[in-house]
Design a protein around this motif. Structure first.
Motif, PDB file in Angstrom:
ATOM      1  N   PRO A  77     -11.222  -6.031   2.263  1.00  0.00           N
ATOM      2  CA  PRO A  77     -12.624  -5.425   1.306  1.00  0.00           C
ATOM      3  C   PRO A  77     -12.285  -4.885   0.302  1.00  0.00           C
ATOM      4  O   PRO A  77     -13.204  -4.670  -0.611  1.00  0.00           O
ATOM      5  CB  PRO A  77     -13.625  -5.125   2.247  1.00  0.00           C
ATOM      6  N   CYS A  78     -11.465  -3.852   0.502  1.00  0.00           N
ATOM      7  CA  CYS A  78     -10.747  -3.163  -0.365  1.00  0.00           C
ATOM      8  C   CYS A  78      -9.664  -3.330  -0.712  1.00  0.00           C
ATOM      9  O   CYS A  78      -8.367  -2.522  -0.394  1.00  0.00           O
ATOM     10  CB  CYS A  78     -11.191  -1.919   0.213  1.00  0.00           C
ATOM     11  N   PRO A  79      -9.106  -3.925  -1.540  1.00  0.00           N
ATOM     12  CA  PRO A  79      -7.048  -5.045  -2.128  1.00  0.00           C
ATOM     13  C   PRO A  79      -6.348  -3.699  -2.676  1.00  0.00           C
ATOM     14  O   PRO A  79      -5.664  -3.862  -2.855  1.00  0.00           O
ATOM     15  CB  PRO A  79      -7.494  -5.751  -2.230  1.00  0.00           C
ATOM     16  N   ALA A  80      -7.492  -2.932  -3.507  1.00  0.00           N
ATOM     17  CA  ALA A  80      -6.173  -1.420  -4.202  1.00  0.00           C
ATOM     18  C   ALA A  80      -6.095  -0.518  -2.966  1.00  0.00           C
ATOM     19  O   ALA A  80      -5.390   0.198  -3.476  1.00  0.00           O
ATOM     20  CB  ALA A  80      -6.978  -0.977  -5.361  1.00  0.00           C
ATOM     21  N   CYS A  81      -6.186  -0.211  -2.129  1.00  0.00           N
ATOM     22  CA  CYS A  81      -6.452   1.037  -0.948  1.00  0.00           C
ATOM     23  C   CYS A  81      -5.215   0.536  -0.081  1.00  0.00           C
ATOM     24  O   CYS A  81      -5.219  -0.805   0.817  1.00  0.00           O
ATOM     25  CB  CYS A  81      -7.297   1.240  -0.267  1.00  0.00           C
ATOM     26  N   PRO A  82      -3.346   0.957  -0.087  1.00  0.00           N
ATOM     27  CA  PRO A  82      -2.770   0.360   0.868  1.00  0.00           C
ATOM     28  C   PRO A  82      -3.111   0.044   2.212  1.00  0.00           C
ATOM     29  O   PRO A  82      -2.249  -0.777   2.202  1.00  0.00           O
ATOM     30  CB  PRO A  82      -1.657   1.634   0.463  1.00  0.00           C
ATOM     31  N   GLY A  83      -3.913   0.955   3.279  1.00  0.00           N
ATOM     32  CA  GLY A  83      -4.379   0.609   3.964  1.00  0.00           C
ATOM     33  C   GLY A  83      -5.158  -0.533   3.910  1.00  0.00           C
ATOM     34  O   GLY A  83      -4.433  -1.195   4.553  1.00  0.00           O
ATOM     35  N   CYS A  84      -6.374  -0.376   3.602  1.00  0.00           N
ATOM     36  CA  CYS A  84      -7.088  -1.740   3.147  1.00  0.00           C
ATOM     37  C   CYS A  84      -6.222  -2.669   2.902  1.00  0.00           C
ATOM     38  O   CYS A  84      -6.775  -3.768   3.843  1.00  0.00           O
ATOM     39  CB  CYS A  84      -8.454  -1.624   3.059  1.00  0.00           C
ATOM     40  N   ALA A  85      -5.214  -2.937   2.010  1.00  0.00           N
ATOM     41  CA  ALA A  85      -4.423  -4.050   1.592  1.00  0.00           C
ATOM     42  C   ALA A  85      -4.351  -5.015   2.520  1.00  0.00           C
ATOM     43  O   ALA A  85      -4.316  -6.121   2.934  1.00  0.00           O
ATOM     44  CB  ALA A  85      -3.630  -3.743   0.562  1.00  0.00           C
TER      45      ALA A  85
HETATM   46 ZN   LIG Z   1      -9.558   1.547   1.441  1.00  0.00          ZN
END
Ligand SMILES: [Zn+2]
Length: 156
Positions: A77-85
């Motif tokens: 849901p948040c592909p640009a964020c290293p953790g959420c990717a």
């Molecule tokens: Zn994120």
């Protein structure tokens, strides 16, 4: 002929030779299902390396442990964020590839073996995307997409 200093000889043997893990590194916590030698090499490869290997392999295994056939990939849901990717297993596989290239030989060989086995399960349990993104399509960081991105995602 002048005698060469031990340091110069050591430098000639290359980086990884110098980074051979000491015996006590074999007493460090296990890393996924890697052999004690490979786990020691991963610990010795640099701070956090072993944890990274264990975390990423664990994420890949968790995906493959899901029930259902076929398995559909879920986009982050948040592909640009290293953790959420890393919610996207294809990104997990990207990171494992980067890690593979960064590890010293013993750990790299062991990780390669684990990846071959997990990749073949991944191929068996997922479906090719019938409408894949164009060849050469890159992710937001400019990295070209590997085959594991061209599998079927949920919601098309
Ligand atoms: Zn994120």
């Amino acid at each position: 002929m002048p005698r060469r200093r031990p340091g110069a000889l050591r430098a000639e043997r290359g980086t990884y030779e110098d980074r051979r893990p000491p015996a006590w590194a074999r007493e460090l916590p296990p890393v996924d299902r890697l052999s004690p030698d490979a786990a020691a090499a991963a610990h010795w490869a640099g701070p956090g390396r072993a944890d990274e290997v264990a975390d990423l392999l664990g994420r890949y295994r968790n995906f493959l442990r899901r029930s259902g056939s076929p398995l559909l990939l879920s986009p982050s849901p948040c592909p640009a964020c290293p953790g959420c990717a890393l919610d996207d297993v294809a990104v997990v596989r990207d990171e494992l590839g980067d890690l593979y290239r960064a590890l010293p030989p013993v750990a790299r060989t062991a990780l390669g073996r684990a990846l071959r086995e997990l990749d073949s399960r991944f191929r068996r349990r997922t479906l090719p995307d019938p409408d894949p993104p164009p060849a050469g399509w890159a992710d937001w960081s400019g990295r070209p997409r590997a085959w594991w991105h061209r599998r079927l995602y949920e919601d098309g």
